[in-house]
Design a protein around this motif. Structure first.
Motif, PDB file in Angstrom:
ATOM      1  N   VAL A 297       0.828  -1.196   0.000  1.00  0.00           N
ATOM      2  CA  VAL A 297       0.000   0.000   0.000  1.00  0.00           C
ATOM      3  C   VAL A 297       0.870   1.257   0.000  1.00  0.00           C
ATOM      4  CG1 VAL A 297      -1.729   1.326   1.295  1.00  0.00           C
ATOM      5  CG2 VAL A 297      -1.906  -1.163   1.164  1.00  0.00           C
ATOM      6  N   HIS A 298       1.882   1.280   0.869  1.00  0.00           N
ATOM      7  CA  HIS A 298       2.744   2.455   0.965  1.00  0.00           C
ATOM      8  C   HIS A 298       4.028   2.071   1.674  1.00  0.00           C
ATOM      9  CE1 HIS A 298       3.982   6.549   2.508  1.00  0.00           C
ATOM     10  NE2 HIS A 298       3.815   6.742   1.226  1.00  0.00           N
ATOM     11  N   TYR A 310       9.884   1.103   6.207  1.00  0.00           N
ATOM     12  CA  TYR A 310       8.612   0.538   6.648  1.00  0.00           C
ATOM     13  C   TYR A 310       7.657   0.418   5.469  1.00  0.00           C
ATOM     14  CZ  TYR A 310      10.767   2.042  10.970  1.00  0.00           C
ATOM     15  OH  TYR A 310      11.672   2.233  11.975  1.00  0.00           O
ATOM     16  N   VAL A 311       6.863  -0.659   5.498  1.00  0.00           N
ATOM     17  CA  VAL A 311       5.897  -0.922   4.435  1.00  0.00           C
ATOM     18  C   VAL A 311       4.559  -1.284   5.067  1.00  0.00           C
ATOM     19  CG1 VAL A 311       5.360  -2.269   2.366  1.00  0.00           C
ATOM     20  CG2 VAL A 311       7.743  -1.878   2.992  1.00  0.00           C
ATOM     21  N   PRO A 349      -3.901   3.824   3.851  1.00  0.00           N
ATOM     22  CA  PRO A 349      -2.911   4.252   4.850  1.00  0.00           C
ATOM     23  C   PRO A 349      -1.631   4.793   4.224  1.00  0.00           C
ATOM     24  CG  PRO A 349      -3.856   2.131   5.457  1.00  0.00           C
ATOM     25  CD  PRO A 349      -4.316   2.423   4.061  1.00  0.00           C
ATOM     26  N   ARG A 350      -1.001   5.710   4.950  1.00  0.00           N
ATOM     27  CA  ARG A 350       0.308   6.242   4.609  1.00  0.00           C
ATOM     28  C   ARG A 350       1.164   6.275   5.867  1.00  0.00           C
ATOM     29  NH1 ARG A 350      -1.369   5.123   0.354  1.00  0.00           N
ATOM     30  NH2 ARG A 350      -1.429   6.363  -1.559  1.00  0.00           N
ATOM     31  N   THR A 390      -2.836  11.010   2.937  1.00  0.00           N
ATOM     32  CA  THR A 390      -1.393  11.129   2.902  1.00  0.00           C
ATOM     33  C   THR A 390      -0.877  10.862   1.506  1.00  0.00           C
ATOM     34  OG1 THR A 390      -1.199   8.824   3.525  1.00  0.00           O
ATOM     35  CG2 THR A 390      -1.160  10.431   5.291  1.00  0.00           C
ATOM     36  N   SER A 391      -1.618  11.314   0.503  1.00  0.00           N
ATOM     37  CA  SER A 391      -1.215  11.073  -0.875  1.00  0.00           C
ATOM     38  C   SER A 391      -0.182  12.087  -1.314  1.00  0.00           C
ATOM     39  CB  SER A 391      -2.441  11.156  -1.792  1.00  0.00           C
ATOM     40  OG  SER A 391      -3.079  12.390  -1.630  1.00  0.00           O
TER      41      SER A 391
END
Length: 485
Positions: A297-298, A310-311, A349-350, A390-391
């Motif tokens: 996802v991020h 972190y992922v 999520p970010r 958080t884009s």
């Protein structure tokens, strides 16, 4: 309010967040400011990260992707749907005076300077120079952060041939801009070129088929291509571009989203939906794949604990990645699943790293999860109205300004500790022999020199056991709309 500092360390993020620790010699003063945009509402909230109190709310023209400057003085809100780019003064500024720095703490405020245009896209800032791309225009725009803070709209432009979804990277007297596909400009760019602000090209175009994704790490800035990475650096008075092809051992694929390491010089990119690629730019075949349990996802780097990144994966887990070992080392369930099916812009999520905390947004539940980075356990939550977005193309960045002093970081606050000047120590860290650094006596602290040339270009393996200062290079992530899922 102005205070004189013996040492200054500022960490800032735009995860839809920007966070700023400040400290003064007349007491251990620590302040964190989070700038949080909303996925569906035209607002940017400023939150005190220590107690969760809201400091301010700014109304903009549309939902915004946030990015911050390297200095930490400005947060930029790119509102693609409404064609506007707004600038917000963070209210925290540093004035370097050599043996000390002054800190100015004021209220955050929405600045007068505003850019309007067709389809504002990727934002890049490095060394006080801002480049704003507009997908619907044939010119990229360039400004100085100082002018923006002073209320001046002194904009320079460079022609980019035709409107396309590209990127511009600013240098002193030149910029590197993407080259549109000559057959169909709606497709990904096919290369990069160096253009002076006088309009003259420098050298030949460099091939970069499928160009999408960019990030900075140390003295390098990278662009992702179907064939590898283009590495941009300063050589004399102009930028230089070299191609780093993907390793022969890699399976077929490419990266389209990049983030850059802090302290250690490396890049991380996506490589398929459920794998990430760690790149050591100092090695010819410095590529390592890391398999994820589900789709990514991020991701974000840790600017303090330099060997970690972190992922977040779609099953709601946060994973700690050891970039030196090239493997996942810890995992923590934080949110309910967020599927990667659907439109790229849906709320998901970010991640951002705030000193000894990792912050993960949970937009569907209107909260920020706070994780202790030291033991990788959840330590709290911050409730946020709406859907915290958080884009941002720039999600986890660090700014360091310090004199010849050391900082000792603890989980409660940042302590200032005076360190006598030892040239032989500093030469080992920042001089020609900085890849042969010996472990310093003050092992728990960071040595940061304000006039340091940037992160050393040592390989990851050689730097594995050394204490690393926070890097001072901006990161930008091109995460729309061509991201490989």
């Amino acid at each position: 309010m102005r205070r004189e500092l013996l040492a200054v360390s500022t960490t800032a993020l735009a995860l839809g967040l920007a966070c700023f620790p400040t400290l003064a010699h007349d007491g251990n003063v620590t302040a964190w400011r989070l700038f949080v945009s909303d996925h569906s509402a035209p607002v940017v909230n400023v939150i005190d990260a220590l107690d969760g109190d809201k400091l301010a709310t700014f109304t903009v023209m549309g939902p915004a992707a946030l990015s911050r400057s390297e200095s930490g003085e400005t947060v930029f809100a790119v509102q693609g749907a409404t064609g506007v780019v707004s600038a917000i003064a963070t209210g925290i500024a540093f004035r370097d005076h050599g043996d000390h720095a002054d800190i100015e703490i004021d209220d955050p405020k929405l600045l007068k300077v505003e850019l309007s245009g067709s389809k504002p896209g990727h934002f890049v800032e490095r060394q006080g120079k801002v480049a704003q791309w507009f997908d619907g225009e044939d010119k990229a725009r360039f400004l100085a952060e100082k002018d923006i803070l002073d209320g001046k709209s002194d904009v320079r432009t460079i022609n980019v041939v035709s409107p396309h979804h590209g990127v511009a990277v600013p240098f002193e007297n030149h910029a590197v801009v993407s080259v549109p596909n000559p057959e169909d400009a709606s497709k990904r760019p096919v290369g990069a070129r160096i253009v002076g602000f006088d309009g003259k090209r420098l050298g030949d175009d460099v091939a970069c088929p499928g160009l999408h994704g960019s990030a900075g790490s140390g003295s390098l800035y990278a662009l992702a291509c179907d064939t590898g990475l283009l590495l941009l650096s300063q050589k004399g008075n102009a930028p230089e571009i070299r191609h780093l092809p993907y390793g022969a051992s890699l399976p077929k694929g490419s990266s389209s989203t990049l983030i850059g390491g802090k302290g250690l010089q490396y890049f991380i990119g996506n490589y398929g939906a459920d794998r990430i690629l760690i790149v050591d730019p100092s090695e010819k075949d410095g590529f390592r794949l890391v398999q994820l349990p589900t789709r990514r996802v991020h991701f974000a780097v840790d600017p303090i604990r330099a060997k970690f990144a972190y992922v977040v994966t779609e099953d709601g887990q946060l994973h700690q990645v050891d970039v030196l070992k090239g493997e996942l080392v810890k995992s923590l369930k934080l949110t309910e699943p967020y599927s990667m099916d659907g439109h790229w812009s849906e709320p998901r999520p970010r991640i951002a790293v705030v000193d000894d905390k990792i912050v993960v947004t949970d937009p569907l539940n209107g909260k920020l999860h706070v994780v202790d980075a030291t033991d990788f356990s959840k330590s709290g939550e911050i409730k946020v109205d709406g859907k915290p977005s958080t884009s941002s193309p720039s999600e986890a960045q660090a700014k360091c300004m310090a004199t010849r002093r050391s900082l000792s970081l603890t989980s409660e606050r940042i302590l200032v500790r005076k360190l006598e000047h030892r040239p032989e120590k500093w030469n080992a860290v920042f001089g020609k022999s900085r890849c042969n650094i010996k472990e310093l006596e003050h092992r728990t602290a960071y040595d940061i020199r304000s006039d340091a040339p940037g992160a050393a270009s040592c390989s990851l393996e050689r730097r594995a056991s050394r204490p690393q200062p926070p890097a001072c290079q901006p990161t930008s992530e091109m995460d729309e709309p061509y991201v490989e899922r």
